[in-house]
Design an enzyme around this catalytic site. Structure first.
Site, mmCIF file in Angstrom:
data_model
loop_
_atom_site.group_PDB
_atom_site.id
_atom_site.type_symbol
_atom_site.label_atom_id
_atom_site.label_comp_id
_atom_site.label_asym_id
_atom_site.label_seq_id
_atom_site.Cartn_x
_atom_site.Cartn_y
_atom_site.Cartn_z
ATOM 1 N N ASP A 64 0.875 -1.181 0.000
ATOM 2 C CA ASP A 64 0.000 0.000 0.000
ATOM 3 C C ASP A 64 0.910 1.228 0.000
ATOM 4 O OD1 ASP A 64 -3.246 0.391 1.213
ATOM 5 O OD2 ASP A 64 -1.933 2.138 0.903
ATOM 6 N N LEU A 68 -0.088 4.093 1.169
ATOM 7 C CA LEU A 68 -0.604 4.872 2.304
ATOM 8 C C LEU A 68 -1.198 6.224 1.887
ATOM 9 C CD1 LEU A 68 2.193 4.078 4.960
ATOM 10 C CD2 LEU A 68 0.024 2.891 4.591
ATOM 11 N N PHE A 115 -7.111 -4.386 -4.034
ATOM 12 C CA PHE A 115 -7.978 -3.330 -3.501
ATOM 13 C C PHE A 115 -7.459 -1.937 -3.848
ATOM 14 C CE2 PHE A 115 -8.508 -6.738 -0.296
ATOM 15 C CZ PHE A 115 -9.883 -6.816 -0.214
ATOM 16 N N LEU A 131 -7.925 4.701 -5.995
ATOM 17 C CA LEU A 131 -8.566 5.900 -5.455
ATOM 18 C C LEU A 131 -10.068 5.735 -5.641
ATOM 19 C CD1 LEU A 131 -6.147 8.579 -6.965
ATOM 20 C CD2 LEU A 131 -6.182 7.691 -4.617
ATOM 21 N N SER A 179 -17.281 -2.634 -8.389
ATOM 22 C CA SER A 179 -18.316 -1.888 -7.678
ATOM 23 C C SER A 179 -19.639 -1.977 -8.412
ATOM 24 C CB SER A 179 -17.864 -0.423 -7.612
ATOM 25 O OG SER A 179 -18.935 0.404 -7.250
ATOM 26 N N TYR A 239 -14.421 7.741 -11.645
ATOM 27 C CA TYR A 239 -14.126 6.629 -10.731
ATOM 28 C C TYR A 239 -14.814 5.353 -11.198
ATOM 29 C CZ TYR A 239 -14.955 3.459 -6.866
ATOM 30 O OH TYR A 239 -15.070 2.313 -6.117
ATOM 31 N N LYS A 243 -13.486 1.423 -12.917
ATOM 32 C CA LYS A 243 -13.892 0.053 -12.542
ATOM 33 C C LYS A 243 -14.352 -0.721 -13.788
ATOM 34 C CE LYS A 243 -13.094 0.467 -8.191
ATOM 35 N NZ LYS A 243 -11.888 -0.174 -7.656
ATOM 36 N N PHE A 276 -21.538 -3.674 -3.200
ATOM 37 C CA PHE A 276 -22.594 -2.682 -3.091
ATOM 38 C C PHE A 276 -22.129 -1.635 -2.063
ATOM 39 C CE2 PHE A 276 -25.882 -3.660 -6.162
ATOM 40 C CZ PHE A 276 -25.208 -4.673 -6.811
ATOM 41 N N ASP A 326 -26.407 10.731 -8.545
ATOM 42 C CA ASP A 326 -27.004 9.679 -7.705
ATOM 43 C C ASP A 326 -28.172 8.995 -8.420
ATOM 44 O OD1 ASP A 326 -25.334 9.818 -5.567
ATOM 45 O OD2 ASP A 326 -26.761 10.786 -4.204
HETATM 46 P P1 NAD Z 1 -9.533 2.764 0.875
HETATM 47 O O1 NAD Z 1 -9.155 4.073 0.275
HETATM 48 O O2 NAD Z 1 -9.742 2.696 2.344
HETATM 49 O O3 NAD Z 1 -8.450 1.646 0.482
HETATM 50 C C1 NAD Z 1 -7.716 1.688 -0.731
HETATM 51 C C2 NAD Z 1 -6.238 1.583 -0.377
HETATM 52 O O4 NAD Z 1 -5.470 1.626 -1.583
HETATM 53 C C3 NAD Z 1 -5.743 2.725 0.516
HETATM 54 O O5 NAD Z 1 -5.089 2.166 1.643
HETATM 55 C C4 NAD Z 1 -4.768 3.495 -0.370
HETATM 56 O O6 NAD Z 1 -3.698 4.036 0.391
HETATM 57 C C5 NAD Z 1 -4.319 2.426 -1.342
HETATM 58 N N1 NAD Z 1 -3.869 2.892 -2.663
HETATM 59 C C6 NAD Z 1 -4.487 3.717 -3.548
HETATM 60 N N2 NAD Z 1 -3.751 3.846 -4.667
HETATM 61 C C7 NAD Z 1 -2.646 3.077 -4.510
HETATM 62 C C8 NAD Z 1 -1.519 2.771 -5.303
HETATM 63 N N3 NAD Z 1 -1.354 3.318 -6.525
HETATM 64 N N4 NAD Z 1 -0.573 1.941 -4.807
HETATM 65 C C9 NAD Z 1 -0.697 1.393 -3.571
HETATM 66 N N5 NAD Z 1 -1.748 1.630 -2.772
HETATM 67 C C10 NAD Z 1 -2.706 2.465 -3.236
HETATM 68 O O7 NAD Z 1 -10.821 2.244 0.092
HETATM 69 P P2 NAD Z 1 -11.767 0.992 0.395
HETATM 70 O O8 NAD Z 1 -13.106 1.512 0.726
HETATM 71 O O9 NAD Z 1 -11.105 0.034 1.306
HETATM 72 O O10 NAD Z 1 -11.860 0.394 -1.075
HETATM 73 C C11 NAD Z 1 -11.039 -0.683 -1.509
HETATM 74 C C12 NAD Z 1 -11.343 -0.977 -2.962
HETATM 75 O O11 NAD Z 1 -12.732 -1.288 -3.083
HETATM 76 C C13 NAD Z 1 -11.092 0.226 -3.885
HETATM 77 O O12 NAD Z 1 -10.591 -0.256 -5.114
HETATM 78 C C14 NAD Z 1 -12.485 0.801 -4.072
HETATM 79 O O13 NAD Z 1 -12.613 1.492 -5.284
HETATM 80 C C15 NAD Z 1 -13.337 -0.467 -4.058
HETATM 81 N N6 NAD Z 1 -14.736 -0.209 -3.675
HETATM 82 C C16 NAD Z 1 -15.025 0.460 -2.512
HETATM 83 C C17 NAD Z 1 -16.348 0.723 -2.175
HETATM 84 C C18 NAD Z 1 -16.691 1.493 -0.915
HETATM 85 O O14 NAD Z 1 -17.815 1.973 -0.813
HETATM 86 N N7 NAD Z 1 -15.802 1.614 0.071
HETATM 87 C C19 NAD Z 1 -17.390 0.283 -3.009
HETATM 88 C C20 NAD Z 1 -17.065 -0.412 -4.177
HETATM 89 C C21 NAD Z 1 -15.722 -0.661 -4.502
HETATM 90 N N1 UDP Z 2 -26.394 10.297 1.072
HETATM 91 C C1 UDP Z 2 -27.013 11.309 1.759
HETATM 92 N N2 UDP Z 2 -26.233 12.180 2.471
HETATM 93 C C2 UDP Z 2 -24.872 12.076 2.531
HETATM 94 C C3 UDP Z 2 -24.250 11.013 1.822
HETATM 95 C C4 UDP Z 2 -25.055 10.168 1.096
HETATM 96 O O1 UDP Z 2 -28.232 11.441 1.740
HETATM 97 O O2 UDP Z 2 -24.216 12.916 3.186
HETATM 98 C C5 UDP Z 2 -27.221 9.311 0.329
HETATM 99 C C6 UDP Z 2 -26.923 9.216 -1.155
HETATM 100 O O3 UDP Z 2 -27.700 10.150 -1.873
HETATM 101 C C7 UDP Z 2 -27.297 7.772 -1.461
HETATM 102 C C8 UDP Z 2 -26.944 7.027 -0.165
HETATM 103 O O4 UDP Z 2 -26.918 8.037 0.855
HETATM 104 O O5 UDP Z 2 -28.690 7.632 -1.652
HETATM 105 C C9 UDP Z 2 -25.591 6.310 -0.215
HETATM 106 O O6 UDP Z 2 -24.581 7.239 -0.608
HETATM 107 P P1 UDP Z 2 -23.041 6.899 -0.493
HETATM 108 O O7 UDP Z 2 -22.273 8.098 -0.968
HETATM 109 O O8 UDP Z 2 -22.720 6.407 0.878
HETATM 110 O O9 UDP Z 2 -22.838 5.669 -1.475
HETATM 111 P P2 UDP Z 2 -23.114 5.523 -3.057
HETATM 112 O O10 UDP Z 2 -24.256 4.573 -3.194
HETATM 113 O O11 UDP Z 2 -23.372 6.867 -3.618
HETATM 114 O O12 UDP Z 2 -21.849 4.920 -3.560
#
Ligand code: NAD
Ligand code: UDP
Length: 333
Positions: free
Chosen positions: A31, A33, A80, A83, A124, A149, A153, A178, A295
């Site tokens: 990572d 960081l 994982f 950004l 995602s 973003y 994906k 999700f 949204d």
């Molecule tokens: P997070 O930001 O907490 O974790 C991502 C990690 O990747 C961080 O620790 C960051 O420092 C590291 N990172 C970013 N770019 C890097 C690089 N070039 N080299 C090395 N490390 C790097 O996010 P998260 O919520 O844990 O998400 C993890 C993965 O899941 C991401 O790919 C994100 O897009 C995906 N995802 C997250 C969600 C969500 O709602 N949290 C939903 C769908 C998909």
């Molecule tokens: N949402 C909200 N207020 C906030 C953040 C999110 O009402 O401050 C709503 C947003 O419109 C969506 C749901 O909460 O309906 C989930 O949003 P989030 O950003 O957590 O995840 P998303 O599904 O957009 O990835």
């Protein structure tokens, strides 16, 4: 198995590392960081008794990552690193394409060179764009993403498909998350962004702990029963176990495979607020405001494929996740 986990100090990565170590796997974390902290490694040790090896390396930097591959023989990679802030990606699209695509391509090149044949990727639900129907199934059309973003994906899923088609013996699995929420029940790991949170759960937790005054509800005029947006909120520990189960998919015939990871149930913003209030016996002040651009009204998963093929059955409720998120945020300064 010996696993390389990129982004393993992040929110979902760290919880997954705990699940992997507890199941007896050996984990090496990489990572840079940029959105997490090194002390997460110590916290993983406090929970599991095992300190995973950690490299502060940018996955897009071939030289640094090559060193990791040359020092270890991995059975699989869980990717994982990336950004993930939607608004930032609209402002800085090139930064998102550069980071998320370059890191994946560099990783795949080294996997090919070192003969590491299996990759699980953090995709995602955003790849479905605006759903034509819910619950969403894996075979539903993807595309029409509403921000860079989400487009990274979509592109990465395509890159993985092309990569495994061109390299016999390689397997890739995209896990379409999700809405991951909650924290580890130990309160040691969770989600606490350094800026004002974009996502609803960390935002509510800051309001609950008096660090923000109120929640802004983004619209109450959607075509949903209470007018607020509906999402499929899944506890991060259930998501973490989902990765453990998904390792099984490398034994299946498909070179490329996809699974939805959610709960299969939708919860509206107002329902979430009320569950949070009940779980923690407090009040969340909120103000109804305009919709947030990009949204969608409703998104929740059909998880029957993950259930049937992987045995994925979420154990935690949304209320559990509300409790864990609150307790974790309470411990943050
Ligand atoms: P997070 O930001 O907490 O974790 C991502 C990690 O990747 C961080 O620790 C960051 O420092 C590291 N990172 C970013 N770019 C890097 C690089 N070039 N080299 C090395 N490390 C790097 O996010 P998260 O919520 O844990 O998400 C993890 C993965 O899941 C991401 O790919 C994100 O897009 C995906 N995802 C997250 C969600 C969500 O709602 N949290 C939903 C769908 C998909
Ligand atoms: N949402 C909200 N207020 C906030 C953040 C999110 O009402 O401050 C709503 C947003 O419109 C969506 C749901 O909460 O309906 C989930 O949003 P989030 O950003 O957590 O995840 P998303 O599904 O957009 O990835």
């Amino acid at each position: 198995m010996k696993l390389l986990v990129t982004g393993g100090t992040g929110f979902i990565g760290s919880h997954t590392v705990v699940a992997l170590i507890e199941a007896g796997h050996e984990v090496v974390i990489v990572d840079n960081l940029v959105n997490s902290q090194r002390n997460v490694v110590t916290k993983i040790k406090r929970i599991t008794g095992v300190k995973p090896l950690f490299y502060k390396v940018d996955v897009a930097h071939e030289k640094g990552l090559r060193k990791v591959f040359s020092e270890h023989k991995f059975d699989a990679v869980i990717h994982f690193a990336g950004l993930k802030a939607v608004d930032e990606s609209v402002e800085k699209p090139l930064m998102y394409y550069r980071n998320n695509l370059d890191s994946t391509i560099t990783l795949l090149e080294l996997m090919r060179e070192f003969g590491v044949k299996n990759i699980l990727f953090s995709s995602s639900a955003t790849v479905y764009g605006t759903p034509k129907r819910v619950p969403l199934k894996e075979e539903d059309p993807i595309g029409g993403t509403t921000n860079p973003y989400g487009t990274t994906k979509l592109f990465i899923e395509q890159i993985l498909m092309d990569f495994v088609a061109a390299n016999p013996g390689f397997k890739a699995v995209s896990l379409r998350y999700f809405n991951p929420i909650g924290a580890h029940p130990s309160k040691l790991l969770g989600e606490s962004p350094s800026d004002i949170p974009n996502n609803i759960m960390p935002y509510i937790s800051r309001v609950a702990n008096g660090k923000l005054s109120h929640l802004n509800v983004f619209g109450d005029d959607y075509e949903t029963p209470d007018g607020t947006g509906i999402r499929d909120y899944v506890h991060v520990m259930d998501l973490a176990y989902g990765h453990l189960l998904a390792l099984k998919a490398f034994e299946f015939d498909h070179a490329y495979n996809v699974y939805n990871l959610g709960t299969g149930k939708g919860t509206s913003v107002l329902e979430l607020v009320h569950l949070y209030e009940k779980a923690n016996r407090l009040k969340i002040p909120y103000v109804i405001g305009p919709r947030r651009s990009g949204d969608i009204a409703e998104s929740f998963a059909d998880i029957s494929k993950a259930k049937t093929e992987l045995g994925f059955v979420p154990q935690y409720t949304v209320k559990d996740a509300c409790r864990h998120a609150y307790l974790f945020e309470k411990k943050q300064k």
